[in-house]
Design an enzyme around this catalytic site. Structure first.
Site, mmCIF file in Angstrom:
data_model
loop_
_atom_site.group_PDB
_atom_site.id
_atom_site.type_symbol
_atom_site.label_atom_id
_atom_site.label_comp_id
_atom_site.label_asym_id
_atom_site.label_seq_id
_atom_site.Cartn_x
_atom_site.Cartn_y
_atom_site.Cartn_z
ATOM 1 N N HIS A 2 49.840 41.788 12.809
ATOM 2 C CA HIS A 2 50.349 41.675 14.188
ATOM 3 C C HIS A 2 51.842 41.392 14.155
ATOM 4 O O HIS A 2 52.408 41.125 13.094
ATOM 5 C CB HIS A 2 49.638 40.545 14.944
ATOM 6 C CG HIS A 2 49.917 39.179 14.373
ATOM 7 N ND1 HIS A 2 49.128 38.584 13.410
ATOM 8 C CD2 HIS A 2 50.922 38.284 14.607
ATOM 9 C CE1 HIS A 2 49.627 37.398 13.096
ATOM 10 N NE2 HIS A 2 50.729 37.194 13.805
ATOM 11 N N HIS A 32 44.555 38.020 17.556
ATOM 12 C CA HIS A 32 45.638 38.694 18.276
ATOM 13 C C HIS A 32 46.040 39.952 17.512
ATOM 14 O O HIS A 32 46.003 39.991 16.279
ATOM 15 C CB HIS A 32 46.841 37.794 18.529
ATOM 16 C CG HIS A 32 47.394 37.073 17.333
ATOM 17 N ND1 HIS A 32 46.666 36.777 16.224
ATOM 18 C CD2 HIS A 32 48.638 36.594 17.087
ATOM 19 C CE1 HIS A 32 47.423 36.132 15.345
ATOM 20 N NE2 HIS A 32 48.625 36.026 15.841
ATOM 21 N N HIS A 42 58.435 37.721 14.443
ATOM 22 C CA HIS A 42 57.942 37.971 13.077
ATOM 23 C C HIS A 42 56.941 39.114 13.028
ATOM 24 O O HIS A 42 56.313 39.462 14.016
ATOM 25 C CB HIS A 42 57.324 36.712 12.466
ATOM 26 C CG HIS A 42 56.044 36.232 13.101
ATOM 27 N ND1 HIS A 42 56.006 35.230 14.035
ATOM 28 C CD2 HIS A 42 54.752 36.603 12.916
ATOM 29 C CE1 HIS A 42 54.747 34.998 14.384
ATOM 30 N NE2 HIS A 42 53.957 35.823 13.740
ATOM 31 N N HIS A 44 47.977 26.825 12.321
ATOM 32 C CA HIS A 44 48.260 26.982 13.745
ATOM 33 C C HIS A 44 47.120 26.379 14.564
ATOM 34 O O HIS A 44 45.959 26.494 14.168
ATOM 35 C CB HIS A 44 48.309 28.469 14.133
ATOM 36 C CG HIS A 44 49.520 29.191 13.684
ATOM 37 N ND1 HIS A 44 50.795 28.779 13.971
ATOM 38 C CD2 HIS A 44 49.657 30.340 12.989
ATOM 39 C CE1 HIS A 44 51.659 29.640 13.461
ATOM 40 N NE2 HIS A 44 50.994 30.592 12.848
ATOM 41 N N TYR A 56 55.580 30.822 6.931
ATOM 42 C CA TYR A 56 56.655 31.696 7.428
ATOM 43 C C TYR A 56 57.843 31.660 6.490
ATOM 44 O O TYR A 56 58.237 30.585 6.018
ATOM 45 C CB TYR A 56 57.141 31.228 8.799
ATOM 46 C CG TYR A 56 56.179 31.441 9.919
ATOM 47 C CD1 TYR A 56 56.087 32.662 10.577
ATOM 48 C CD2 TYR A 56 55.359 30.403 10.343
ATOM 49 C CE1 TYR A 56 55.205 32.849 11.622
ATOM 50 C CE2 TYR A 56 54.468 30.593 11.384
ATOM 51 C CZ TYR A 56 54.395 31.801 12.013
ATOM 52 O OH TYR A 56 53.519 31.989 13.049
ATOM 53 N N GLU A 103 55.428 36.477 8.225
ATOM 54 C CA GLU A 103 54.326 35.524 8.106
ATOM 55 C C GLU A 103 53.242 36.120 7.218
ATOM 56 O O GLU A 103 52.975 37.321 7.280
ATOM 57 C CB GLU A 103 53.712 35.243 9.492
ATOM 58 C CG GLU A 103 52.475 34.345 9.432
ATOM 59 C CD GLU A 103 51.763 34.180 10.786
ATOM 60 O OE1 GLU A 103 51.741 35.137 11.577
ATOM 61 O OE2 GLU A 103 51.223 33.087 11.013
HETATM 62 FE FE LIG Z 1 51.850 35.386 13.681
#
Ligand SMILES: [Fe+2]
Length: 309
Positions: free
Chosen positions: A153, A201, A216, A248, A257, A267
């Site tokens: 993503h 996501h 990112h 997260h 990251y 990431e």
């Molecule tokens: Fe991400």
């Protein structure tokens, strides 16, 4: 995949120096070069992807992202989605087949956050790298560095996330998997994590005044141990680190990251939530944003909020 959008198909990233960039994306992260074109662009894929490439690097004077492409199930669906975009009032442009190597025609449009997206249905399939499609081995033995599994993503910063999220949901059939809302009466959307399948996501946006910012690109690893090993490789190569390894709150992924030599944030992450179309969005409130982004520290570092390309 309500309206036939399957997955993030490619991202074209601008880099300042191609040789340095290839050390980052190939030697450190383990992406594999699959082509070059007469514009000097280099095409890369992660080992588990069946399409010929998912990352395109273009040498330029400024870092950032040129466009992100989503693959749809068929050329007929591409026509249908083009019609839906036009009907919704979005200006679309068709990019001819083979403008990107071995890729069919692409339908390109700009969303309110200022980012360029495109849809396409056809790209040469070269199969998973290093393993057969018949009686396959578990993984290819010749991977470099982190050996990332797939391009997963992008996270983008820009203005008018509510209108952008609405476009992805209403026209392209994405679901709001997770969201961050402001404390105001209207519960204004300030971050949208949108999924076109079962992933936590496939594209994410965070509200920010400046248009078209690239936060990112992200690549999937299988385990927390792989994330730790990635962190070791980041240190071994003196690669600038942003934050992590950590977890997260949003998406529940385990993450780290770091920056490519041009300053584009990268990431790698493992695990995380899954999403079904009948799930209500998971909601984070803005007062808990620190914990939402970095679950352990519970505070945002200034760099994560302000450094984009
Ligand atoms: Fe991400």
């Amino acid at each position: 995949m309500k309206y036939g959008v399957m997955r993030p198909g490619h991202v074209q990233i601008r880099v300042l120096d191609m040789a340095d960039a290839l050390k980052h994306y190939c030697d450190l992260m383990g992406l594999i070069e699959t082509g070059r074109d007469d514009q000097g662009r280099v095409y890369l894929k992660a080992w588990s992807e069946v399409d010929k490439y998912s990352v395109v690097l273009r040498e330029a004077d400024a870092a950032g992202v040129d466009f992100i492409g989503f693959k749809v199930v068929s050329e007929e669906m591409l026509d249908l989605l083009q019609g839906r975009l036009v009907e919704y009032g979005v200006e679309v442009n068709e990019v001819a087949a083979n403008d990107l190597q071995d890729c069919g025609r692409r339908i390109r449009f700009v969303v309110p956050t200022g980012h360029t997206f495109e849809l396409f249905a056809t790209k040469e399939q070269t199969g998973k790298w290093g393993i057969s499609n018949v009686n396959p081995e578990a993984w290819p033995r010749d991977l470099k560095g982190m050996g990332v599994v797939r391009f997963d993503h992008c996270l983008l910063y820009g203005p008018d996330v509510p209108a952008t999220a609405k476009l992805f949901q209403q026209v392209l059939g994405f679901d709001m998997a997770e969201q961050v809302i402001a404390p105001d009466e209207d519960k204004t959307l300030i971050a949208a994590f949108l999924s076109c399948g079962m992933k936590a996501h496939d594209i994410a946006f965070i509200e920010s005044p400046e248009s078209g910012q690239f936060h990112h690109s992200s690549y999937y690893l299988e385990t927390w141990e792989d994330v730790l090993r990635a962190a070791d490789l980041i240190s071994m190569t003196d690669t600038p680190i942003d934050i992590g390894p950590t977890r997260h709150g949003l998406t529940n992924g385990r993450t780290i990251y770091f920056f490519d030599p041009s300053g584009n944030r990268t990431e790698v992450f493992a695990n995380g939530n899954y999403h079904y179309p009948d799930h209500e969005p998971i909601t984070w409130t803005a007062d808990q944003l620190g914990k939402a982004i970095f679950y352990h520290d519970r505070v945002l570092n200034e760099r994560f909020l302000t450094v984009t390309t």
